[in-house]
Design an enzyme around this catalytic site. Structure first.
Site, mmCIF file in Angstrom:
data_model
loop_
_atom_site.group_PDB
_atom_site.id
_atom_site.type_symbol
_atom_site.label_atom_id
_atom_site.label_comp_id
_atom_site.label_asym_id
_atom_site.label_seq_id
_atom_site.Cartn_x
_atom_site.Cartn_y
_atom_site.Cartn_z
ATOM 1 N N GLU B 114 -2.626 -1.632 -10.276
ATOM 2 C CA GLU B 114 -1.660 -2.410 -9.500
ATOM 3 C C GLU B 114 -0.478 -2.823 -10.382
ATOM 4 O O GLU B 114 0.672 -2.801 -9.956
ATOM 5 C CB GLU B 114 -2.328 -3.661 -8.914
ATOM 6 C CG GLU B 114 -3.543 -3.405 -8.037
ATOM 7 C CD GLU B 114 -3.203 -2.741 -6.701
ATOM 8 O OE1 GLU B 114 -2.016 -2.458 -6.457
ATOM 9 O OE2 GLU B 114 -4.135 -2.521 -5.908
ATOM 10 N N GLU B 144 2.607 -5.079 -5.012
ATOM 11 C CA GLU B 144 1.833 -4.729 -6.214
ATOM 12 C C GLU B 144 1.660 -5.945 -7.130
ATOM 13 O O GLU B 144 0.643 -6.077 -7.810
ATOM 14 C CB GLU B 144 2.490 -3.578 -6.981
ATOM 15 C CG GLU B 144 2.807 -2.324 -6.162
ATOM 16 C CD GLU B 144 1.587 -1.603 -5.586
ATOM 17 O OE1 GLU B 144 0.459 -2.108 -5.729
ATOM 18 O OE2 GLU B 144 1.771 -0.532 -4.981
ATOM 19 N N HIS B 147 -1.145 -7.788 -5.604
ATOM 20 C CA HIS B 147 -2.436 -7.126 -5.845
ATOM 21 C C HIS B 147 -2.923 -7.336 -7.280
ATOM 22 O O HIS B 147 -4.122 -7.468 -7.530
ATOM 23 C CB HIS B 147 -2.330 -5.633 -5.573
ATOM 24 C CG HIS B 147 -1.949 -5.316 -4.156
ATOM 25 N ND1 HIS B 147 -1.704 -4.032 -3.724
ATOM 26 C CD2 HIS B 147 -1.770 -6.126 -3.084
ATOM 27 C CE1 HIS B 147 -1.391 -4.068 -2.436
ATOM 28 N NE2 HIS B 147 -1.417 -5.326 -2.031
ATOM 29 N N GLU B 209 -2.729 6.397 -3.366
ATOM 30 C CA GLU B 209 -2.885 5.392 -2.309
ATOM 31 C C GLU B 209 -3.365 5.995 -0.991
ATOM 32 O O GLU B 209 -4.336 5.508 -0.401
ATOM 33 C CB GLU B 209 -1.571 4.629 -2.139
ATOM 34 C CG GLU B 209 -1.317 3.753 -3.354
ATOM 35 C CD GLU B 209 0.018 3.039 -3.345
ATOM 36 O OE1 GLU B 209 1.024 3.670 -2.971
ATOM 37 O OE2 GLU B 209 0.069 1.857 -3.739
ATOM 38 N N GLU B 243 -1.539 -1.529 1.727
ATOM 39 C CA GLU B 243 -1.555 -0.114 1.312
ATOM 40 C C GLU B 243 -1.061 0.820 2.413
ATOM 41 O O GLU B 243 -0.535 1.888 2.136
ATOM 42 C CB GLU B 243 -2.957 0.307 0.863
ATOM 43 C CG GLU B 243 -3.497 -0.430 -0.372
ATOM 44 C CD GLU B 243 -2.781 -0.069 -1.665
ATOM 45 O OE1 GLU B 243 -2.079 0.966 -1.703
ATOM 46 O OE2 GLU B 243 -2.904 -0.835 -2.637
ATOM 47 N N HIS B 246 2.321 1.501 1.864
ATOM 48 C CA HIS B 246 2.535 2.327 0.677
ATOM 49 C C HIS B 246 2.270 3.799 0.994
ATOM 50 O O HIS B 246 2.957 4.690 0.504
ATOM 51 C CB HIS B 246 1.622 1.867 -0.462
ATOM 52 C CG HIS B 246 1.736 0.407 -0.761
ATOM 53 N ND1 HIS B 246 0.930 -0.230 -1.669
ATOM 54 C CD2 HIS B 246 2.568 -0.551 -0.268
ATOM 55 C CE1 HIS B 246 1.265 -1.516 -1.723
ATOM 56 N NE2 HIS B 246 2.244 -1.729 -0.872
#
Lengths: 140, 527
Positions: B114, B144, B147, B209, B243, B246
């Site tokens: 991350e 990120e 995370h 991801e 995610e 992402h």
């Protein structure tokens, strides 16, 4: 257990030991095969449990009979052919409170497929958005 | 007091046309598009061999206000659960001891991924020229950061509230000792932030991801729950709610280059390299963590891999892009072989090198051995018998004077490190897709385990110069290295790593290791 081909344990997943490995290592399974399915992972929560029970498996169950929903401990695993759609304006009525598409995104844990929002609607589709189909903006 | 003409005009106008009390977020998004955002001619510090289109979309129509509100709700729910009900029910102490050890590794290593993704998405923000694409990357940069904190918090929470905190509480300084660290840095760091910007996006977003976070962050929660851990699902499923954006960023990166001629020349090679890079580490490490780091099994790892990687990522993401020239990675056949066997190969080595870890490992029980054999026919003959021999020699007991690394040496099974992935392998024992090949460059030997990494090294040898642990510690005695890198508990002598999780079992100390006189040697020197 669901007999749908979209079920978590369908197809090769129902096999074990040598039967599984024979199919897994079969020559035809050494390349990817195009799939028209989509997968959605919803983190369990007060709102999501209602959406699953009363919206996706309730009033809207007939819209996509290929939809399978499975309980995987902390999350709901959903798989369907084509697309899964959630109209958050309608969900708001069921919940009895404001609920925007961004509130829905708070508990959407994963997507396999092209997911997008438009207005109050969340969609995950097998269509290639941005390539085969244009991504739309909200119209005035 | 008299009001100004301007104020009166504004008041009159508002009386005639009431200002809306709120504006729909997607209307704001549409309004923002009416600005003249022109990044097409911007220079970037991170160029790419591809040309990214200037009209690429961001699929969720994020605006800052809704983004911030959404993320704050996620944090409120997550931290609320952890600090309230999960603390009240003593959730961290209900976790099975084996799984408690597994989370030392999983959460700490994910934290590194991350952290590097912050830089990777910042780089992509700088490279892209489409305003919406930039917006998507920018939100990801913020995600990120969130995370990284979340992963650190999991280890903090376990160490504060749980059992056997050693390893949870100081992983950042002890994680570098063992052979799993450098492979993780290759996949989670180098793969995300080094080289061509779009290639980094393919590594991070399209493969890392869209493909591997599903087993790593989603499926892991089911294993966690099965082993009494409600903390990991609470945090990891919250991480994964970011995610999906992402994954969409990764897909839109491909959309943005789909009409570029360079895509037809480079994309399949870049995708194959990214797929191999990511799978080479994730496949064995996750499989090992799930199957050997749990007491209660959910399903064989190869099935998890087949569902999330082969059928769904392969079919729904990559398969659907076939008509745009995207092909199945050429390395898929070897990856599938790895998904079946490589985690068993890796655990054999990880257990042999257990003193270098920052977590405790356990040998499979008789019941687990039956499960392995039922799901991986041939497992007992190849691996199970070795574990039986190690157990018979007392490998769990410090009085035995035996660690399984000695068995590898006695039986002439040298362990090598693949230069590109930094993943250890034993050519004479492995059943995964690894075979030994060696190259020499500028007087230095390099070992490789597969065609795909070998090819990457041959085209860019300067990129893969990281010392492996045998080179780094060559000639040094094992307990000395462990002590230097803080691999001991607060008493200064008992190892953090242990070869069992038995609360009544004896714990190994630095003195026990010193008596073995294990000295690191570079196996390439004897070739």
């Amino acid at each position: 257990m669901s007999k749908s081909s979209n079920a978590y344990g369908a197809g090769i997943m129902a096999k074990n030991g040598k039967a599984f490995s024979d199919e897994y290592f079969a020559e035809e399974n050494q390349v990817f095969h195009e799939s028209n399915e989509v997968v959605l992972v919803l983190k369990k929560s007060d709102e999501i449990n209602v959406i699953v029970d009363e919206y996706l498996l309730g009033d809207h169950a007939d819209e996509n009979p290929t939809l399978v929903v499975e309980d995987r401990a902390g999350y709901w695993w959903l798989k369907a052919t084509g697309k899964i759609e959630v109209d958050c304006a309608e969900v708001a009525e069921i919940l009895g409170k404001n609920f925007s598409v961004y509130d829905f995104l708070v508990d959407v844990s994963s997507t396999i497929g092209r997911a997008y929002t438009l207005g109050d609607t969340f969609t995950i589709t097998s269509e290639l958005m941005g390539l085969d189909t244009k991504l739309k903006d909200l119209q005035s | 007091m008299a009001i100004s003409t301007a104020t009166k005009a504004a008041t009159d106008a508002l009386a005639a046309n009431r200002a809306p009390v709120s504006v729909n977020a997607q209307e704001v998004h549409r309004w923002l598009q009416s600005f003249t955002w022109d990044f097409e001619k911007n220079r970037t510090k991170y160029p790419t061999k591809y040309k990214m289109a200037n009209d690429t979309k961001e699929q969720f129509k994020l605006i800052a206000k809704e983004y911030a509100r959404m993320e704050s709700v996620k944090d409120e729910r997550q931290f609320g659960s952890l600090q309230d009900v999960l603390a009240r029910v003593d959730a961290a102490k209900r976790v099975h001891p084996k799984w408690n050890e597994t989370m030392k590794l999983v959460s700490n290593f994910l934290e590194v991924g991350e952290y590097n993704a912050i830089a990777a998405t910042g780089m992509l923000w700088d490279s892209a020229t489409a305003p919406e694409q930039k917006n998507g990357y920018l939100a990801q940069t913020l995600d990120e950061i969130r995370h990284t904190n979340q992963c650190g918090y999991v280890n903090y929470y376990f160490s504060k509230n749980g059992q056997d905190p050693a390893g949870h509480n100081d992983a950042r300084r002890t994680r570098t000792i063992g052979p799993l660290w450098k492979g993780m840095k290759r996949v989670f760091s180098d793969g995300f932030i080094s080289g061509d910007a779009v290639e980094c996006s393919i590594n991070l977003q399209l493969v890392g991801e869209a493909c591997f976070t599903n087993p790593l962050i989603v499926a892991v929660t089911e294993w966690a729950a099965a082993n009494g851990d409600e903390i990991t699902p609470t945090v990891f499923l919250s991480i994964e709610t970011d995610e999906l954006r992402h994954m969409a960023n990764g897909y839109q990166t491909v959309v943005s280059i789909a009409n570029d001629e360079a895509a037809s020349k480079y994309l399949n090679t870049d995708l194959n390299n990214a797929f191999w890079t990511q799978q080479k580490y994730f496949t064995p490490v996750l499989g090992m963590a799930f199957e050997y780091g749990s007491h209660f099994k959910v399903e064989p790892w190869v099935k998890t891999w087949n569902r999330w990687v082969y059928e769904d990522w392969g079919g729904i993401w990559i398969g659907r892009l076939g008509k745009y020239g995207v092909q199945s990675p050429a390395s898929l056949r070897d990856a599938k072989k790895d998904a079946y066997w490589a985690h068993h190969d890796l655990f054999l080595i990880a257990y042999a090198l257990w003193p270098t870890g920052f977590f405790r490992l356990t040998l499979p029980t008789a019941e687990e051995a039956e499960w392995f054999e039922a799901n991986y026919p041939g497992w007992h003959e190849h691996y199970g018998k070795i574990y039986e021999e190690w157990r018979a020699r007392g490998c769990e007991d410090p009085n035995s004077g035996f660690i399984p690394l000695m068995w590898f040496i006695e039986n002439n099974h040298p362990i090598y490190i693949d230069r590109v992935s930094q993943v250890p392998f034993c050519p004479s024992l492995c059943k995964g897709a690894s075979t030994l090949r060696v190259h020499e460059l500028n007087g230095k030997k390099h070992s490789f385990s597969d065609d795909w990494g070998e090819r990457m090294w041959l085209s860019e040898p300067e990129r893969y110069e990281c010392q492996n642990i045998f080179e780094q510690y060559e000639g040094r005695e094992l307990s000395e290295v462990i002590a230097e890198l803080h691999g001991v508990r607060s008493d200064g002598k008992t190892l953090i790593a242990q070869p069992h999780t038995d609360k009544d079992g004896k714990l190994w100390t630095l003195d026990d290791i010193k008596k073995l006189n294990c000295v690191f040697a570079d196996p390439l020197k004897s070739l």
